[in-house]
Design an enzyme around this catalytic site. Sequence first.
Site: not given
Ligand code: GBH
Length: 465
Positions: A164, A366
């Site tokens: 990511e 994921e």
């Molecule tokens: C993943 O990221 C990661 O790879 C992992 O390590 C983590 O534990 C898992 O998700 C659960 O969170 O951030 O307020 O803009 C996901 C990351 C989550 C990024 C949703 C964008 C949108 C809300 N994404 N997020 S915000």
Amino acid sequence: MIRFPDNFVWGAATSAYQIEGATGADGRSPSIWDTFAAMPGAVAGGHTGDPACDHYRRYREDVALMADLDLRAYRFSVAWPRIRPAGADRTNAAGLDFYDRLVDALCAHGIEPLPTLYHWDLPQELEDRGGWTVRDTAERFAGYAVAVHDRLGDRVRTWTTLNEPWCSAYLGYGSGLHAPGRRDPAAAFAALHHLLLAHGLAAQALRAGGARSIGLVVNPAAVRPVDPASAADLDAVRLVDGLHNRIILEPVLGRGYPDDMLEHMSRYGSGLGAGHGGLDWLEATDEKTIGAPLDLLGVNFYAPTYVAARPGAPGAPPYPGSEGIDFPPPTGPVTDMGWGIDPSALTDVLRRIGADAPGIPLMVTENGAAFPDRIVDGRVRDAGRIGYLDGHLRAAHAALAAGVDLRGYLAWSLLDNFEWAEGYGKRFGLVHVDYATQRRTCKDSAHWYGSVVAANALPGDPPGD
Ligand code: GBH
């Protein structure tokens, strides 16, 4: 029964900093997450990556758990500061020894190792020298990647470079919600570029070293308008889609940065301070490097993103230049993170990436949800998670039925773990971890998932409570 293809890869995922603990063991140097977690207020509860799940010492038990659940693949990440402490070019054999033992244990159980080379734990010393805003970091990443491949390449078939890059760049350098906690839009774009360059340089170096299959893990957004009939909302969708999806996918797929994104980024300069206006981090051959051939795109997916045009809205700091766009919270059911539950968005994302990346296999690397656990007589009841996984597996199957070349599905996460800025309070695991005792307990969802894997199919009817 809803059957999945033969050879569909079923597994679970984790990442190094979120589960390993042992942050001082065997020559590991601090990462930006050690530094960030030590900053007051940065992580909920003041939590840090110690002890996490103590996986560094308990990996055998964890691999045995995966085998009990019938998992066929395990995605983990390698901690750069264990392999190349302080970001220097010297390889720390003791750090590699851990991943060597882990890969051996996986292979002994017939579980395919799927390492990711970077899941957010940059050596702090590299951050001190500019971190992802400077080119040197990308070059050092390629050297580190080769060192890991030299040791594990005889047993690892598929490599993914970055997890990511959107998060590393935008949350790390734009909104400051993640390490290193910088809040500078120009730095966010410079970081994104050097992350993508790191991917390309590593892909080239791994390929030259004989790696058979090389991929990148992205977190594409399903960007949805609040009002599909509003032209202004659709313009907002286009910009957010550009800043989230096209700015990464287009160069990675060899088509270079989209013109509108180059123009957007150039409004913020180079991120290198005074005297560096324009995109002076973009060198002539970079886009070609970033577009190095790819064998797999990993898709991490959790929830759709809603946007609406609203004059005067401050925008969202991870998306520089999104002023005038509102990011309203979901209106339907949510998980413990407050993220909406809408499996159809996973089908949309897979179909879209499939169409954007013809000929490149996809894998859900994921997908999962945080829910508070109810522990009843020693049994961890998590019907919410089962419903989430069931819905998203049906959605993945719908993408397969629509012709998407989807090769596998990895649940996030094997274990409850350190949920970044949320600390240990949010639990994503199939397996419950009691942090005080490090005791692992398979949740109802783990047993449910194991039975889906064993059947290579979902039951015809969604599960009840
Ligand atoms: C993943 O990221 C990661 O790879 C992992 O390590 C983590 O534990 C898992 O998700 C659960 O969170 O951030 O307020 O803009 C996901 C990351 C989550 C990024 C949703 C964008 C949108 C809300 N994404 N997020 S915000």
